[in-house]
Design a protein around this motif. Structure first.
Motif: not given
Length: 274
Positions: A234-256
């Protein structure tokens, strides 16, 4: 900003060779759909995909340079045929050279590996994204010790790749405690998942890096990541877009059945041409 600048991603990549085991590993539908959506939302085919997988670490950052990487079956207990799977995506030696140049220009010691193959943190999710194996792929290792600052810095150094047609993907898992992957994981994974979403999406972008530097003080952090190999991509992905907004593209509150699981995108999508 280039109209064709690519965003970066951190994806939860699931378990083992799950895309080939849907009957034996049910409950992956939402994760699969989130990965399948990425090529369509990009609206273009990347020149290459650079993957930072939680399954490869070295003493120094190391770049995979093979033009035809082999397979690494780094899992156990699965049917015999899963140890013969092939995902024959080509490597990207030219992009590997560029990755090394960018890291070294930033003062980051970099090694090269011409023999390294694709681990399942690469071939499982990338098979879902590009099932024809027609997009070149290369890996960058984690650096031993998992220093968040070092991996954020590597991401910053690699940011120019986004304007060069290279998709940067951190491949890990928002929760990764194999000793507690059942109902007992619910409380910690939700606490840490809520903190991740607050940090990466809801909170001020200007505070994101500082919060990530101290991720291990977050609620549920060490219960969710006793070892942080699946979080540090995650840190590499964030560092490469450090000043840009994030979006949650997948969320599963009960995976498995119990686990709070998420994936994220950083930076806007490319602007369609025409």
């Amino acid at each position: 900003m280039s109209e064709t600048r690519l965003p970066t991603y951190f994806v939860s990549h699931g378990g083992g060779p799950w895309p080939w085991l849907k009957d034996l590993m049910p409950g992956m539908d939402k994760l699969e759909a989130s990965l399948q959506a990425i090529p369509a939302e990009l609206g273009l085919t990347p020149r290459a995909v650079l993957v930072i997988s939680g399954h490869w670490e070295e003493p120094q950052f190391t770049v995979q340079t093979s033009p035809h990487p082999p397979m690494i079956y780094d899992y156990g207990g699965f049917p015999e045929f899963t140890y013969r799977l092939q995902y024959p995506a080509p490597g990207a030696p030219d992009v590997a050279a560029r990755v090394g140049q960018l890291l070294e220009d930033a003062g980051i010691t970099t090694h090269y590996d011409a023999r390294r193959g694709y681990d399942h943190g690469v071939f499982a999710p990338l098979y879902v994204l590009y099932p024809q194996a027609d997009v070149p792929i290369l890996q960058l290792s984690l650096r031993r010790g998992y220093d968040p600052a070092a991996h954020l810095a590597a991401g910053r150094a690699l940011a120019p790749l986004r304007d060069e047609g290279v998709l940067i993907v951190g491949s890990g898992f928002s929760y990764h405690n194999l000793a507690n992957f059942g109902p007992g994981a619910a409380t910690a994974s939700k606490a840490f998942g809520d903190w991740l979403n607050e940090t990466l999406v809801e909170g001020p972008v200007a505070e994101r890096t500082e919060r990530l530097m101290h991720w291990d003080t977050a609620p549920g952090a060490r219960a969710s990541h006793p070892a942080e190999d699946h979080l540090i991509p995650l840190m590499v992905a964030v560092g490469a877009a450090e000043d840009e907004p994030g979006v949650r593209t997948y969320h599963e509150p009960d995976f498995m059945g119990a686990i709070d699981s998420s994936s994220f995108r950083f930076g806007p999508l490319p602007v369609p041409r025409g």
